[in-house]
Design a protein around this motif. Structure first.
Motif, PDB file in Angstrom:
ATOM      1  N   ALA A  15      13.900 -12.585  25.943  1.00 35.77           N
ATOM      2  CA  ALA A  15      14.569 -13.794  25.456  1.00 35.77           C
ATOM      3  C   ALA A  15      13.588 -14.954  25.350  1.00 35.77           C
ATOM      4  CB  ALA A  15      15.723 -14.152  26.383  1.00 35.77           C
ATOM      5  N   ARG A  16      12.574 -14.975  26.217  1.00 34.26           N
ATOM      6  CA  ARG A  16      11.601 -16.062  26.211  1.00 34.26           C
ATOM      7  C   ARG A  16      10.510 -15.863  25.158  1.00 34.26           C
ATOM      8  NH1 ARG A  16      10.677 -15.868  31.029  1.00 34.26           N
ATOM      9  NH2 ARG A  16       8.622 -14.956  31.316  1.00 34.26           N
ATOM     10  N   HIS A  17      10.038 -14.621  24.988  1.00 37.40           N
ATOM     11  CA  HIS A  17       8.850 -14.401  24.171  1.00 37.40           C
ATOM     12  C   HIS A  17       9.141 -13.926  22.738  1.00 37.40           C
ATOM     13  CE1 HIS A  17       6.192 -15.158  27.491  1.00 37.40           C
ATOM     14  NE2 HIS A  17       6.761 -14.209  28.228  1.00 37.40           N
ATOM     15  N   LEU A  18      10.257 -13.235  22.521  1.00 32.98           N
ATOM     16  CA  LEU A  18      10.505 -12.699  21.177  1.00 32.98           C
ATOM     17  C   LEU A  18      10.667 -13.783  20.105  1.00 32.98           C
ATOM     18  CD1 LEU A  18      12.771  -9.587  21.824  1.00 32.98           C
ATOM     19  CD2 LEU A  18      10.374  -9.640  21.107  1.00 32.98           C
ATOM     20  N   PRO A  19      11.235 -14.955  20.408  1.00 32.73           N
ATOM     21  CA  PRO A  19      11.312 -15.979  19.355  1.00 32.73           C
ATOM     22  C   PRO A  19       9.952 -16.386  18.790  1.00 32.73           C
ATOM     23  CG  PRO A  19      12.845 -16.509  21.115  1.00 32.73           C
ATOM     24  CD  PRO A  19      12.007 -15.360  21.609  1.00 32.73           C
ATOM     25  N   THR A  20       8.889 -16.223  19.587  1.00 36.74           N
ATOM     26  CA  THR A  20       7.539 -16.483  19.089  1.00 36.74           C
ATOM     27  C   THR A  20       6.903 -15.227  18.517  1.00 36.74           C
ATOM     28  OG1 THR A  20       7.202 -18.242  20.711  1.00 36.74           O
ATOM     29  CG2 THR A  20       5.225 -17.271  19.737  1.00 36.74           C
ATOM     30  N   LEU A  21       7.114 -14.101  19.178  1.00 36.21           N
ATOM     31  CA  LEU A  21       6.460 -12.862  18.774  1.00 36.21           C
ATOM     32  C   LEU A  21       6.999 -12.322  17.456  1.00 36.21           C
ATOM     33  CD1 LEU A  21       4.538 -10.520  19.358  1.00 36.21           C
ATOM     34  CD2 LEU A  21       6.355  -9.466  20.729  1.00 36.21           C
ATOM     35  N   VAL A  22       8.300 -12.367  17.248  1.00 35.81           N
ATOM     36  CA  VAL A  22       8.877 -11.755  16.045  1.00 35.81           C
ATOM     37  C   VAL A  22       8.354 -12.410  14.763  1.00 35.81           C
ATOM     38  CG1 VAL A  22      11.025 -11.456  14.760  1.00 35.81           C
ATOM     39  CG2 VAL A  22      10.913 -10.776  17.159  1.00 35.81           C
ATOM     40  N   PRO A  23       8.339 -13.742  14.627  1.00 33.73           N
ATOM     41  CA  PRO A  23       7.788 -14.321  13.391  1.00 33.73           C
ATOM     42  C   PRO A  23       6.319 -13.960  13.169  1.00 33.73           C
ATOM     43  CG  PRO A  23       9.056 -15.961  14.591  1.00 33.73           C
ATOM     44  CD  PRO A  23       8.901 -14.789  15.503  1.00 33.73           C
ATOM     45  N   ALA A  24       5.539 -13.916  14.250  1.00 29.63           N
ATOM     46  CA  ALA A  24       4.130 -13.541  14.112  1.00 29.63           C
ATOM     47  C   ALA A  24       4.005 -12.080  13.689  1.00 29.63           C
ATOM     48  CB  ALA A  24       3.401 -13.775  15.432  1.00 29.63           C
ATOM     49  N   ALA A  25       4.834 -11.211  14.268  1.00 31.29           N
ATOM     50  CA  ALA A  25       4.790  -9.797  13.898  1.00 31.29           C
ATOM     51  C   ALA A  25       5.192  -9.594  12.443  1.00 31.29           C
ATOM     52  CB  ALA A  25       5.698  -8.995  14.820  1.00 31.29           C
ATOM     53  N   ARG A  26       6.137 -10.381  11.962  1.00 30.06           N
ATOM     54  CA  ARG A  26       6.531 -10.263  10.552  1.00 30.06           C
ATOM     55  C   ARG A  26       5.379 -10.661   9.634  1.00 30.06           C
ATOM     56  NH1 ARG A  26      12.540 -12.589  11.663  1.00 30.06           N
ATOM     57  NH2 ARG A  26      13.587 -10.569  11.916  1.00 30.06           N
ATOM     58  N   LYS A  27       4.595 -11.642  10.031  1.00 32.35           N
ATOM     59  CA  LYS A  27       3.414 -12.005   9.248  1.00 32.35           C
ATOM     60  C   LYS A  27       2.376 -10.895   9.286  1.00 32.35           C
ATOM     61  CE  LYS A  27       3.946 -17.014   9.883  1.00 32.35           C
ATOM     62  NZ  LYS A  27       3.338 -18.243  10.481  1.00 32.35           N
ATOM     63  N   LEU A  28       2.228 -10.253  10.451  1.00 32.45           N
ATOM     64  CA  LEU A  28       1.324  -9.103  10.555  1.00 32.45           C
ATOM     65  C   LEU A  28       1.752  -8.015   9.578  1.00 32.45           C
ATOM     66  CD1 LEU A  28       0.213  -7.429  13.899  1.00 32.45           C
ATOM     67  CD2 LEU A  28       1.000  -6.068  11.974  1.00 32.45           C
ATOM     68  N   VAL A  29       3.025  -7.697   9.582  1.00 36.22           N
ATOM     69  CA  VAL A  29       3.531  -6.651   8.681  1.00 36.22           C
ATOM     70  C   VAL A  29       3.338  -7.064   7.225  1.00 36.22           C
ATOM     71  CG1 VAL A  29       5.583  -5.383   7.947  1.00 36.22           C
ATOM     72  CG2 VAL A  29       5.156  -5.771  10.381  1.00 36.22           C
ATOM     73  N   ALA A  30       3.521  -8.329   6.920  1.00 36.55           N
ATOM     74  CA  ALA A  30       3.318  -8.796   5.545  1.00 36.55           C
ATOM     75  C   ALA A  30       1.869  -8.609   5.119  1.00 36.55           C
ATOM     76  CB  ALA A  30       3.715 -10.271   5.428  1.00 36.55           C
ATOM     77  N   ASP A  73      -5.834  -9.952  24.960  1.00 31.68           N
ATOM     78  CA  ASP A  73      -6.864 -10.804  24.379  1.00 31.68           C
ATOM     79  C   ASP A  73      -7.302 -10.216  23.053  1.00 31.68           C
ATOM     80  OD1 ASP A  73      -7.177 -12.765  26.473  1.00 31.68           O
ATOM     81  OD2 ASP A  73      -8.100 -11.178  27.678  1.00 31.68           O
ATOM     82  N   VAL A  74      -7.143 -10.978  21.985  1.00 30.08           N
ATOM     83  CA  VAL A  74      -7.640 -10.570  20.671  1.00 30.08           C
ATOM     84  C   VAL A  74      -9.110 -10.958  20.603  1.00 30.08           C
ATOM     85  CG1 VAL A  74      -7.417 -10.858  18.183  1.00 30.08           C
ATOM     86  CG2 VAL A  74      -5.368 -10.758  19.615  1.00 30.08           C
ATOM     87  N   VAL A  75      -9.987  -9.973  20.459  1.00 31.97           N
ATOM     88  CA  VAL A  75     -11.421 -10.189  20.631  1.00 31.97           C
ATOM     89  C   VAL A  75     -12.194 -10.167  19.317  1.00 31.97           C
ATOM     90  CG1 VAL A  75     -11.364  -9.293  22.978  1.00 31.97           C
ATOM     91  CG2 VAL A  75     -11.834  -7.727  21.087  1.00 31.97           C
ATOM     92  N   ALA A  76     -11.526  -9.897  18.213  1.00 32.17           N
ATOM     93  CA  ALA A  76     -12.202  -9.899  16.912  1.00 32.17           C
ATOM     94  C   ALA A  76     -11.193 -10.292  15.843  1.00 32.17           C
ATOM     95  CB  ALA A  76     -12.803  -8.524  16.598  1.00 32.17           C
ATOM     96  N   GLU A  77     -11.683 -10.918  14.794  1.00 31.49           N
ATOM     97  CA  GLU A  77     -10.812 -11.324  13.696  1.00 31.49           C
ATOM     98  C   GLU A  77     -10.420 -10.117  12.860  1.00 31.49           C
ATOM     99  OE1 GLU A  77     -12.562 -14.405  11.387  1.00 31.49           O
ATOM    100  OE2 GLU A  77     -12.650 -15.846  13.041  1.00 31.49           O
ATOM    101  N   ASP A  78      -9.169 -10.135  12.407  1.00 33.47           N
ATOM    102  CA  ASP A  78      -8.673  -9.071  11.550  1.00 33.47           C
ATOM    103  C   ASP A  78      -7.587  -9.649  10.658  1.00 33.47           C
ATOM    104  OD1 ASP A  78      -8.566  -5.950  11.110  1.00 33.47           O
ATOM    105  OD2 ASP A  78      -6.480  -6.603  11.268  1.00 33.47           O
ATOM    106  N   VAL A  79      -7.615  -9.318   9.373  1.00 32.08           N
ATOM    107  CA  VAL A  79      -6.692  -9.921   8.428  1.00 32.08           C
ATOM    108  C   VAL A  79      -5.249  -9.535   8.718  1.00 32.08           C
ATOM    109  CG1 VAL A  79      -6.890  -8.045   6.733  1.00 32.08           C
ATOM    110  CG2 VAL A  79      -6.284 -10.360   5.966  1.00 32.08           C
ATOM    111  N   VAL A  80      -5.024  -8.349   9.289  1.00 35.27           N
ATOM    112  CA  VAL A  80      -3.655  -7.906   9.575  1.00 35.27           C
ATOM    113  C   VAL A  80      -3.217  -8.359  10.969  1.00 35.27           C
ATOM    114  CG1 VAL A  80      -2.126  -5.906   9.816  1.00 35.27           C
ATOM    115  CG2 VAL A  80      -3.835  -5.961   7.992  1.00 35.27           C
TER     116      VAL A  80
END
Length: 230
Positions: free
Chosen positions: A205-220, A115-122
């Motif tokens: 196989a089920r979750h990485l197609p969603t997680l990887v693009p989001a993680a790349r945005k986090l890294v950006a 659960d993400v409980v606070a906003e954070d830009v990264v």
């Protein structure tokens, strides 16, 4: 452009998708076994990334280089240098800021929600309840003055921010090829039975197609902070 220092601890836990996402020179170092490592000065660096590993973050007797890593992280937070700590890296960051480590707090291995409980830009690109990969048994308390960003029942501190430093207990660096490497590494899966390994592979196989693009945005978003330091 100054480089980003990437601290690794074992060969199979590299920076993964973090490295190309930073789009800046990297200095990758593994100093965990060196009692007196020579680390770059902060004014030479645009940022610091600290990756995971199987050791306890306070095991200075077995891994004497950890003390130098923690000192550097404390200095980086004080100097407002962008830091990203992942799994063991988050625990080292927490210890550097005076928090308490709880060994064998509770094992989490496999994909599960936080659960993400606070906003954070990264951290924000992951959304409010992402499914991420956990692979740990230790936990860190929230450092004094830090902001809790993510949590779950098993591990109350799953992510926190302290100034320009972000720590995440889960693995945002993971790509499918890295998961394959981990599931073929005896040091990681030696205590898992075949059914557990198969479940992690299926969940990946089920979750990485969603997680990887989001993680790349986090890294950006982290890379934007690094570029701003220059």
């Amino acid at each position: 452009m100054r480089p980003v220092l990437v601290l690794t601890h074992v060969h199979y836990e590299g920076p993964g998708l973090i490295a190309p996402g930073l789009d800046t020179p990297l200095r990758v170092r593994t100093v965990v076994g060196d009692p007196a490592p020579r680390l770059p000065a902060l004014d030479e660096l645009a940022g610091i990334v600290v990756m995971g590993g199987p050791m306890d973050a306070d095991d200075d007797a077995g891994f004497p280089g950890l003390a130098a890593e923690r000192r550097l992280l404390a200095e980086a937070v004080e100097a407002d240098v962008p830091v990203l700590g992942v799994c063991l890296g988050m625990q080292l960051l927490g210890l550097a800021l005076g928090a308490r480590l709880h060994r064998r707090h509770g094992t989490e291995i496999g994909f599960g929600e936080v659960d993400v409980v606070a906003e954070d830009v990264v951290l924000g690109p992951l959304g409010t309840r992402p499914t991420v990969l956990h692979w740990h048994s230790d936990a860190i308390d929230l450092p004094a003055g830090a902001t809790l960003l993510a949590s779950n029942d098993a591990t109350p501190v799953q992510a926190f921010r302290a100034g320009a430093a972000l720590g995440v207990q889960f693995h945002i660096e993971l790509e499918p090829s890295m998961l394959d490497l981990w599931l073929g590494t005896p040091d990681l899966v030696g205590e898992l039975d075949d059914e557990a390994v198969a479940q992690i592979r299926s969940d990946g196989a089920r979750h990485l197609p969603t997680l990887v693009p989001a993680a790349r945005k986090l890294v950006a978003a982290f890379a934007d902070q690094v570029q701003a330091r220059g």
